[in-house]
Enzyme design. Structure first.
Site, PDB file in Angstrom:
ATOM      1  N   HIS A 287       0.845  -1.204   0.000  1.00  0.00           N
ATOM      2  CA  HIS A 287       0.000   0.000   0.000  1.00  0.00           C
ATOM      3  C   HIS A 287       0.885   1.260   0.000  1.00  0.00           C
ATOM      4  O   HIS A 287       0.714   2.154  -0.836  1.00  0.00           O
ATOM      5  CB  HIS A 287      -0.898  -0.036   1.242  1.00  0.00           C
ATOM      6  CG  HIS A 287      -1.768   1.157   1.418  1.00  0.00           C
ATOM      7  ND1 HIS A 287      -3.102   1.148   1.107  1.00  0.00           N
ATOM      8  CD2 HIS A 287      -1.502   2.408   1.873  1.00  0.00           C
ATOM      9  CE1 HIS A 287      -3.622   2.343   1.359  1.00  0.00           C
ATOM     10  NE2 HIS A 287      -2.664   3.127   1.828  1.00  0.00           N
ATOM     11  N   GLU A 288       1.828   1.301   0.927  1.00  0.00           N
ATOM     12  CA  GLU A 288       2.687   2.490   1.015  1.00  0.00           C
ATOM     13  C   GLU A 288       3.571   2.604  -0.226  1.00  0.00           C
ATOM     14  O   GLU A 288       3.915   3.710  -0.644  1.00  0.00           O
ATOM     15  CB  GLU A 288       3.518   2.478   2.299  1.00  0.00           C
ATOM     16  CG  GLU A 288       2.691   2.447   3.593  1.00  0.00           C
ATOM     17  CD  GLU A 288       1.616   3.523   3.700  1.00  0.00           C
ATOM     18  OE1 GLU A 288       1.739   4.566   3.041  1.00  0.00           O
ATOM     19  OE2 GLU A 288       0.618   3.297   4.429  1.00  0.00           O
TER      20      GLU A 288
ATOM     21  N   HIS B 169       1.729   4.686  -2.692  1.00  0.00           N
ATOM     22  CA  HIS B 169       1.880   6.122  -2.442  1.00  0.00           C
ATOM     23  C   HIS B 169       3.270   6.583  -2.906  1.00  0.00           C
ATOM     24  O   HIS B 169       3.428   7.648  -3.484  1.00  0.00           O
ATOM     25  CB  HIS B 169       1.748   6.419  -0.947  1.00  0.00           C
ATOM     26  CG  HIS B 169       0.345   6.370  -0.424  1.00  0.00           C
ATOM     27  ND1 HIS B 169      -0.652   7.164  -0.932  1.00  0.00           N
ATOM     28  CD2 HIS B 169      -0.228   5.646   0.577  1.00  0.00           C
ATOM     29  CE1 HIS B 169      -1.787   6.928  -0.260  1.00  0.00           C
ATOM     30  NE2 HIS B 169      -1.553   6.010   0.658  1.00  0.00           N
TER      31      HIS B 169
ATOM     32  N   GLU C  30      -4.565   7.971  -2.738  1.00  0.00           N
ATOM     33  CA  GLU C  30      -5.061   6.702  -2.186  1.00  0.00           C
ATOM     34  C   GLU C  30      -5.491   5.763  -3.309  1.00  0.00           C
ATOM     35  O   GLU C  30      -5.415   4.547  -3.160  1.00  0.00           O
ATOM     36  CB  GLU C  30      -6.221   6.990  -1.225  1.00  0.00           C
ATOM     37  CG  GLU C  30      -6.605   5.815  -0.345  1.00  0.00           C
ATOM     38  CD  GLU C  30      -5.555   5.426   0.697  1.00  0.00           C
ATOM     39  OE1 GLU C  30      -4.533   6.147   0.836  1.00  0.00           O
ATOM     40  OE2 GLU C  30      -5.749   4.386   1.353  1.00  0.00           O
TER      41      GLU C  30
HETATM   42 ZN    ZN Z   1      -2.908   5.202   2.056  1.00  0.00          ZN
END
Ligand code: ZN
Length: 504
Positions: free
Chosen positions: A271-272, A275, A301
């Site tokens: 997830h990171e 980003h 996001e």
């Molecule tokens: Zn996030």
């Protein structure tokens, strides 16, 4: 012609005022990034007793950046540059820089620097109070900080011309141009479609969480990230209590995760990474300008959720990585088939913690927060009533009771840190992620085969070309349209979830 050699448009050479504006904006960007580094340090390395001193430092840097940016000289330069801007194509670097800087400047000049500093200080102290309240599962020490944050938010809102809804002004800081009513319409559709999906899934037998050795977790997470495009010359991975990504400068992307039972240490790291790859792949020519960042939290996001869910929970992804996972943890996965593993990592299961939630229930966690924070801002809900209201509505939406404030209202740092209006961007990101993904699939029909061979560069390149490189040059709405050809629409996301979870 030499003056425009780097990123200029071929039409007019930039006047001296443009160079002066760039220098001033670069200084502001440097101060903001230094502050971002202090934020990263607070959440990864700093001993707890450093928090008061850190709150002062963050407040000071925030004030300096704000004062430098709202300086009357910046306003004069922006005025002086209007004819130059009008002479350029809208999408040129120079016109975009002037346009975006003017919009930011007009917004920032509404807010006195002393209020900005007060909000930052209160946020840093509130963050510490939140950490202690969460550890003790006791809401009371956080309550006065929430009161203070809300009072400051009302002073902040009062700095701007009245909006249709008070919440619009807070939302605009995270999702510029988005209105509360638009978010509510999308969320009402999600609520209507997803509550039945959750009910249909029922409550599966709880399975004990896998306890994988910490060393093995880190080794495997790094192996996956390397394959996705993590490169030690410009990326880091560290441990934290509440994972986030920070990019304190060009070529410096810092991911965090939490080593813990289950598999969220891995999905959190991916997830990171999503980003991080967005920040990393912004056109380097935009660095040290207001254009050199992600355009909105929702679009940011959309990328973390793309890499976490659409890539990281897909079957083709695991066709490549599952044998390696079995090798890394033979005791835990040696006897489990790839199919069973796929079902395990994709099941719908109402749970208490947002960051651990599956793709379907996740949005209900967000809708709950979106509703409660509007009620707090509008004064329909008192701080003291917040834990009770949380528990009641949580059970209504997710069908399970909340057993402690630690696993309820205290689980997230946002409100303690002063962020109201932020939560909705998480679900907006889910919605946009599938809109863009569908468009990408038209161009990359071989994606499944590429994933199964461990090839992720074509996907990254597509997103770089269609989304990441633009940074903040365009509005979030324009950026979404450039990437997928349409405006915000919950339909593709709802259909994606229905198809995925009907297939079982
Ligand atoms: Zn996030």
């Amino acid at each position: 012609m030499a003056a425009q050699a780097t990123v200029g448009s071929p039409f007019v050479s930039p006047p001296a005022a443009f160079d002066e504006l760039r220098i001033r904006l670069a200084e502001v960007s440097d101060v903001q990034h230094a502050s971002g580094l202090l934020f990263w340090d607070q959440r990864t390395k700093m001993p707890p007793a450093g928090s008061e001193g850190r709150a002062e430092q963050v407040a000071t840097l925030g004030r300096i950046a704000h004062e430098r940016f709202v300086d009357a000289a910046v306003g004069r330069l922006l005025e002086e540059l209007r004819p130059y801007e009008d002479s350029l194509p809208r999408e040129s670097f120079e016109a975009s820089l002037i346009r975006v800087a003017r919009r930011d400047w007009e917004k920032a000049t509404c807010v006195p620097p002393s209020l900005t500093a007060e909000m930052r200080r209160a946020g840093a102290l509130g963050f510490r109070a939140w950490s202690e309240a969460r550890a003790a599962s006791d809401f009371s020490p956080l309550a006065p900080h929430l009161e203070r944050n809300l009072e400051l938010k009302h002073r902040y809102v009062a700095c701007f011309p009245p909006a249709e809804e008070t919440y619009d002004i807070l939302l605009d800081d995270y999702e510029p141009g988005m209105k509360t009513a638009e978010v509510r319409a999308v969320f009402d559709e999600l609520k209507r479609e997803l509550i039945p999906l959750v009910r249909a899934a029922g409550l599966p037998e709880p399975t004990p969480l896998l306890e994988l050795p910490r060393d093995g977790q880190e080794r495997f997470a790094r192996r996956v990230l390397d394959r996705l495009g993590f490169d030690e010359r410009s990326w880091r991975l560290d441990e934290t209590a509440h994972p986030f990504m920070s990019s304190p400068g060009s070529g410096d992307v810092r991911l965090t995760t939490r080593w813990e039972p289950g598999l969220n240490w891995l999905f959190g790291a991916i997830h990171e990474f999503g980003h991080g790859v967005y920040e990393h792949d912004i056109d380097p020519a935009l660095a040290r300008t207001p254009l050199g960042g992600g355009v909105s939290l929702g679009l940011h996001e959309s990328q973390s959720r793309t890499w976490e869910n659409l890539v990281g929970r897909s079957r083709p992804f695991w066709r490549f990585f599952y044998p390696q996972l079995q090798d890394a943890f033979p005791e835990h996965f040696g006897g489990l088939s790839e199919d069973d593993f796929g079902r395990m990592t994709n099941r719908v299961e109402p749970s208490l913690i947002r960051v651990d939630a599956d793709e379907v229930t996740y949005n209900l966690h967000i809708i709950l927060r979106f509703e409660l924070e509007q009620e707090l801002i509008d004064g329909r809900l008192e701080i003291a009533e917040l834990p009770g209201a949380w528990n009641e509505r949580f059970e209504e939406y997710l069908g399970i009771p909340v057993t402690s404030d630690r696993e309820g209202v205290l689980q997230d740092m946002h409100w303690g840190g002063g962020a109201f209006g932020y939560f909705s961007t998480y679900s907006l990101g889910n919605v946009m992620s599938v809109q863009i993904w569908e468009r990408m699939l038209v161009d990359l029909p071989e994606l499944d085969e590429q994933f199964a061979r461990g090839e992720f560069a074509p996907l990254r390149a597509w997103y770089g070309e269609h989304l990441y490189r633009h940074g903040r040059k365009f509005t979030p709405q324009e950026t979404l349209e450039l990437a997928c050809g349409s405006t915000l629409d919950a339909g593709p996301y709802v259909r994606y979830l229905q198809a995925k979870y009907a297939a079982g």
